[in-house]
Design a protein around this motif. Structure first.
Motif, mmCIF file in Angstrom:
data_model
loop_
_atom_site.group_PDB
_atom_site.id
_atom_site.type_symbol
_atom_site.label_atom_id
_atom_site.label_comp_id
_atom_site.label_asym_id
_atom_site.label_seq_id
_atom_site.Cartn_x
_atom_site.Cartn_y
_atom_site.Cartn_z
ATOM 1 N N SER A 22 36.687 52.342 36.825
ATOM 2 C CA SER A 22 36.230 51.566 37.973
ATOM 3 C C SER A 22 37.232 51.556 39.120
ATOM 4 O O SER A 22 36.858 51.348 40.275
ATOM 5 C CB SER A 22 35.932 50.123 37.543
ATOM 6 O OG SER A 22 37.093 49.517 37.001
ATOM 7 N N GLU A 23 38.505 51.783 38.816
ATOM 8 C CA GLU A 23 39.537 51.732 39.857
ATOM 9 C C GLU A 23 39.696 53.080 40.553
ATOM 10 O O GLU A 23 39.775 53.155 41.780
ATOM 11 C CB GLU A 23 40.874 51.294 39.246
ATOM 12 C CG GLU A 23 41.939 51.016 40.282
ATOM 13 C CD GLU A 23 43.192 50.420 39.671
ATOM 14 O OE1 GLU A 23 44.142 50.166 40.426
ATOM 15 O OE2 GLU A 23 43.218 50.197 38.451
ATOM 16 N N ASP A 79 39.048 43.603 37.883
ATOM 17 C CA ASP A 79 38.509 44.484 38.928
ATOM 18 C C ASP A 79 38.341 43.728 40.246
ATOM 19 O O ASP A 79 38.681 44.236 41.321
ATOM 20 C CB ASP A 79 37.153 45.056 38.501
ATOM 21 C CG ASP A 79 37.268 46.033 37.335
ATOM 22 O OD1 ASP A 79 38.382 46.515 37.081
ATOM 23 O OD2 ASP A 79 36.245 46.285 36.686
#
Length: 315
Positions: free
Chosen positions: A139-140, A192
């Motif tokens: 996700s990063e 996140d």
């Protein structure tokens, strides 16, 4: 006289033999009826057993990877027993499938890896169903890091910020975290969100958010309780439970509204579609028969209940 005795003995023998044969026949019929009844009872008790892969039916066990330190979703009670929303839902589904769900403890950020390596059959741990996880994307960085997973969605929850009670440091929203320190669990949506908000803070030159990530949420709570951070973040049911129970309700408070409401999903390997479909059928069954509603009410999280089992509903 002897002939009469012999005749009587012969008649008696025949009669006895007939009775024994009749009883034996009756006994066999009863045994067959019991066996047939037993099969029917099993079918009634586990109506969805035939939906499972044969290998799991043979073992009678589904191994579940879970971070068992996330009350009220999953945690150990005073006796060491695994309890919570997830174990209760799993037990109810197990009755439909005729198997036992065995929870194995692991750190949250290693659960999908354990699923890929077949250490677990499922991962069930308040895991948010996201497109990145479905597709195996970090996700990063946005890079592919492995095979994705399928999800069977069973609950909906947002993310909350909490602080020490009576000392919110002026924090009401995520934007208020600029220049402050937050504690989170590693690999979660909270982490996140904190990273995404930090990027906004830096761009606006409002000060860096210091993010301290821990293996489990209870470690993060301990850090905040001791004054080692300004705020913490976790899924709303977990934050609400911590506020209610930690220090008898005197340690923490939730600030602002929950954000990013999204489904929790039971993760299944992409290749194991039969198990995925069996889990979906079992979840739908307990929603329809009312067991799911009872479990959700037991833990006081009715706001997150779903009305049907969906797959890969996250975005």
């Amino acid at each position: 006289m002897n002939r009469q005795l012999t005749a009587r003995r012969a008649i008696a023998a025949v009669a006895t033999t007939g009775i024994v044969s009749l009883l034996a026949a009756c006994g066999n019929q009863t045994e067959g009826a019991e066996e047939t009844g037993g099969d029917k009872a099993t079918a009634v008790a586990a109506p969805l057993a035939d939906k499972l892969p044969q290998s799991i039916r043979d073992k009678g066990v589904i191994k579940v990877g879970s971070d068992i330190a996330y009350p009220p979703v999953e945690f150990k009670d005073g006796s060491g027993k695994v309890v919570g929303i997830d174990p209760d839902i799993a037990d109810a589904m197990g009755k439909q499938l005729g198997v036992k769900f065995e929870f194995e403890n692991g750190t949250f950020d290693t659960l999908i890896t354990g699923l890929r390596s077949k250490r677990y059959d499922l991962a069930m741990s308040a895991m948010t169903d996201t497109k990145d996880r479905q597709e195996g994307v970090d996700s990063e960085t946005g890079k592919k890091v492995g095979e994705g997973v399928d999800f069977v969605d069973y609950f909906t929850a947002g993310v909350s910020i909490y602080t020490k009670k009576g000392d919110d440091k002026g924090i009401k929203t995520w934007a208020d975290l600029c220049g402050k320190k937050i504690v989170v669990q590693r690999g979660t949506v909270s982490e996140d969100l904190a990273k995404a908000e930090n990027a906004k803070c830096l761009k606006a030159k409002k000060g860096k958010i210091t993010i301290e990530a821990f293996d489990n949420d209870q470690q993060a709570q301990t850090r905040l309780r001791a004054g080692g951070a300004d705020a913490g973040s976790s899924d709303f049911p977990v934050a609400a439970y911590a506020v209610k129970t930690s220090g008898g309700g005197k340690d923490f408070q939730i600030v602002g509204e929950q954000v990013e409401a999204a489904p929790y999903g039971i993760a299944v390997a992409k290749t194991n579609t039969q198990l995925r479909d069996a889990i979906q059928a079992a979840l739908d069954a307990i929603i329809k028969n009312g067991e799911y509603e009872k479990i959700i009410a037991k833990w006081g999280v009715q706001a997150g209940a779903v009305t049907e089992a969906k797959t890969n509903g996250g975005s």
